[in-house]
Design a protein around this motif. Structure first.
Motif, PDB file in Angstrom:
ATOM      1  N   SER A   1       7.779  -8.940   6.765  1.00  9.13           N
ATOM      2  CA  SER A   1       7.381 -10.044   5.742  1.00  9.13           C
ATOM      3  C   SER A   1       5.953  -9.516   5.280  1.00  9.13           C
ATOM      4  O   SER A   1       5.566 -10.159   4.065  1.00  9.13           O
ATOM      5  N   THR A   2       5.139  -8.413   5.429  1.00  9.47           N
ATOM      6  CA  THR A   2       4.158  -7.682   4.816  1.00  9.47           C
ATOM      7  C   THR A   2       4.499  -7.057   3.540  1.00  9.47           C
ATOM      8  O   THR A   2       3.790  -7.223   2.499  1.00  9.47           O
ATOM      9  N   VAL A   3       5.841  -6.594   3.666  1.00 11.53           N
ATOM     10  CA  VAL A   3       6.049  -5.653   2.488  1.00 11.53           C
ATOM     11  C   VAL A   3       7.394  -6.143   2.131  1.00 11.53           C
ATOM     12  O   VAL A   3       8.603  -5.595   2.171  1.00 11.53           O
ATOM     13  N   PRO A   4       7.633  -7.289   1.428  1.00 14.28           N
ATOM     14  CA  PRO A   4       8.997  -7.771   0.864  1.00 14.28           C
ATOM     15  C   PRO A   4       9.575  -6.657  -0.314  1.00 14.28           C
ATOM     16  O   PRO A   4       9.024  -6.074  -0.805  1.00 14.28           O
ATOM     17  N   GLY A   5      11.013  -6.620   0.127  1.00  7.39           N
ATOM     18  CA  GLY A   5      11.831  -5.572  -0.599  1.00  7.39           C
ATOM     19  C   GLY A   5      11.812  -4.318  -0.458  1.00  7.39           C
ATOM     20  O   GLY A   5      12.441  -3.389  -0.777  1.00  7.39           O
ATOM     21  N   LEU A   6      11.292  -3.924   0.946  1.00  9.77           N
ATOM     22  CA  LEU A   6      11.117  -2.454   1.601  1.00  9.77           C
ATOM     23  C   LEU A   6      12.498  -2.137   1.958  1.00  9.77           C
ATOM     24  O   LEU A   6      12.973  -2.908   2.712  1.00  9.77           O
ATOM     25  N   ALA A   7      13.059  -0.956   1.440  1.00  3.25           N
ATOM     26  CA  ALA A   7      14.286  -0.401   2.101  1.00  3.25           C
ATOM     27  C   ALA A   7      14.042   0.865   2.267  1.00  3.25           C
ATOM     28  O   ALA A   7      13.373   1.534   1.670  1.00  3.25           O
ATOM     29  N   SER A   8      14.586   1.532   3.763  1.00  5.30           N
ATOM     30  CA  SER A   8      14.277   2.639   4.143  1.00  5.30           C
ATOM     31  C   SER A   8      14.489   3.966   3.515  1.00  5.30           C
ATOM     32  O   SER A   8      13.605   4.903   3.381  1.00  5.30           O
TER      33      SER A   8
ATOM     34  N   PHE B   1       2.503   1.003   0.640  1.00  4.63           N
ATOM     35  CA  PHE B   1       4.047   1.209   0.206  1.00  4.63           C
ATOM     36  C   PHE B   1       4.351   1.060  -1.381  1.00  4.63           C
ATOM     37  O   PHE B   1       3.744   0.311  -1.841  1.00  4.63           O
ATOM     38  N   THR B   2       5.384   2.073  -1.691  1.00  4.96           N
ATOM     39  CA  THR B   2       5.688   2.056  -2.961  1.00  4.96           C
ATOM     40  C   THR B   2       7.033   1.490  -3.197  1.00  4.96           C
ATOM     41  O   THR B   2       7.910   1.945  -2.515  1.00  4.96           O
ATOM     42  N   VAL B   3       7.205   0.282  -3.650  1.00  7.05           N
ATOM     43  CA  VAL B   3       8.559  -0.348  -3.613  1.00  7.05           C
ATOM     44  C   VAL B   3       8.976  -0.694  -5.117  1.00  7.05           C
ATOM     45  O   VAL B   3       8.396  -1.058  -5.889  1.00  7.05           O
ATOM     46  N   ASP B   4      10.275   0.111  -5.480  1.00  2.00           N
ATOM     47  CA  ASP B   4      10.626   0.046  -6.801  1.00  2.00           C
ATOM     48  C   ASP B   4       9.673   0.598  -7.867  1.00  2.00           C
ATOM     49  O   ASP B   4       9.651   0.094  -8.671  1.00  2.00           O
ATOM     50  N   GLY B   5       9.086   1.623  -7.311  1.00  4.89           N
ATOM     51  CA  GLY B   5       8.230   2.266  -8.386  1.00  4.89           C
ATOM     52  C   GLY B   5       6.802   1.688  -8.225  1.00  4.89           C
ATOM     53  O   GLY B   5       5.959   2.155  -9.003  1.00  4.89           O
ATOM     54  N   VAL B   6       6.480   0.559  -7.691  1.00  4.42           N
ATOM     55  CA  VAL B   6       5.292  -0.117  -7.691  1.00  4.42           C
ATOM     56  C   VAL B   6       4.355   0.095  -6.475  1.00  4.42           C
ATOM     57  O   VAL B   6       5.129  -0.557  -5.522  1.00  4.42           O
ATOM     58  N   ALA B   7       3.286   0.473  -6.475  1.00  4.83           N
ATOM     59  CA  ALA B   7       2.824   0.777  -5.191  1.00  4.83           C
ATOM     60  C   ALA B   7       2.107  -0.827  -4.822  1.00  4.83           C
ATOM     61  O   ALA B   7       1.639  -1.609  -5.953  1.00  4.83           O
ATOM     62  N   ARG B   8       2.112  -1.136  -3.650  1.00  2.46           N
ATOM     63  CA  ARG B   8       1.640  -2.427  -3.117  1.00  2.46           C
ATOM     64  C   ARG B   8       0.292  -2.212  -2.590  1.00  2.46           C
ATOM     65  O   ARG B   8      -0.312  -0.989  -2.465  1.00  2.46           O
ATOM     66  N   PRO B   9      -0.516  -3.376  -2.559  1.00  2.57           N
ATOM     67  CA  PRO B   9      -1.887  -3.437  -1.638  1.00  2.57           C
ATOM     68  C   PRO B   9      -1.575  -2.642  -0.246  1.00  2.57           C
ATOM     69  O   PRO B   9      -0.514  -2.865   0.416  1.00  2.57           O
ATOM     70  N   ALA B  10      -2.742  -1.919   0.091  1.00  5.36           N
ATOM     71  CA  ALA B  10      -2.754  -1.505   1.698  1.00  5.36           C
ATOM     72  C   ALA B  10      -2.447  -2.591   2.643  1.00  5.36           C
ATOM     73  O   ALA B  10      -3.028  -3.582   2.350  1.00  5.36           O
ATOM     74  N   VAL B  11      -1.690  -2.148   3.690  1.00  7.78           N
ATOM     75  CA  VAL B  11      -1.369  -3.222   4.752  1.00  7.78           C
ATOM     76  C   VAL B  11      -1.611  -2.451   6.054  1.00  7.78           C
ATOM     77  O   VAL B  11      -1.556  -1.366   6.014  1.00  7.78           O
ATOM     78  N   ARG B  12      -1.864  -3.268   7.232  1.00  9.55           N
ATOM     79  CA  ARG B  12      -2.178  -2.725   8.456  1.00  9.55           C
ATOM     80  C   ARG B  12      -1.014  -2.336   9.098  1.00  9.55           C
ATOM     81  O   ARG B  12       0.055  -3.203   9.027  1.00  9.55           O
ATOM     82  N   VAL B  13      -0.689  -1.226   9.552  1.00  9.42           N
ATOM     83  CA  VAL B  13       0.609  -0.800  10.271  1.00  9.42           C
ATOM     84  C   VAL B  13       0.254  -0.186  11.722  1.00  9.42           C
ATOM     85  O   VAL B  13      -1.045  -0.026  12.136  1.00  9.42           O
TER      86      VAL B  13
END
Length: 81
Positions: free
Chosen positions: A68-75, A26-38
């Motif tokens: 809780s895995t990707v804080p700050g995520l907005a659709s 996930f890229t949140v506010d232009g910053v790529a986060r580590p991979a998470v299981r979905v």
């Protein structure tokens, strides 16, 4: 929407880890986060278009991730790969 069955309440990331079938970045506010299981689901439906009497296939994708895995995520603002 129906509430989640009681046995799955508060499982969050543990549920996705147990039943997940894809990894997402996930890229949140232009910053790529580590991979998470979905959990990724794909539905394919074939229907007959009434006007042309031709089969039409539709595909729907649903991606589920614990908030809780990707804080700050907005659709509409962020992206996923």
């Amino acid at each position: 929407m129906t509430p989640r069955p009681a046995m799955f309440e508060r499982m969050g990331p543990k549920f996705a880890k147990a039943f997940g079938n894809a990894d997402a970045v996930f890229t949140v506010d232009g910053v790529a986060r580590p991979a998470v299981r979905v959990i990724l689901r794909v539905w394919r439906e074939t229907d007959l278009a009434e006007e042309q009497e031709q089969a039409v296939e539709g595909t729907t994708h649903l991606l589920a991730v614990s908030a809780s895995t990707v804080p700050g995520l907005a659709s509409q603002r962020d992206s996923v790969a």
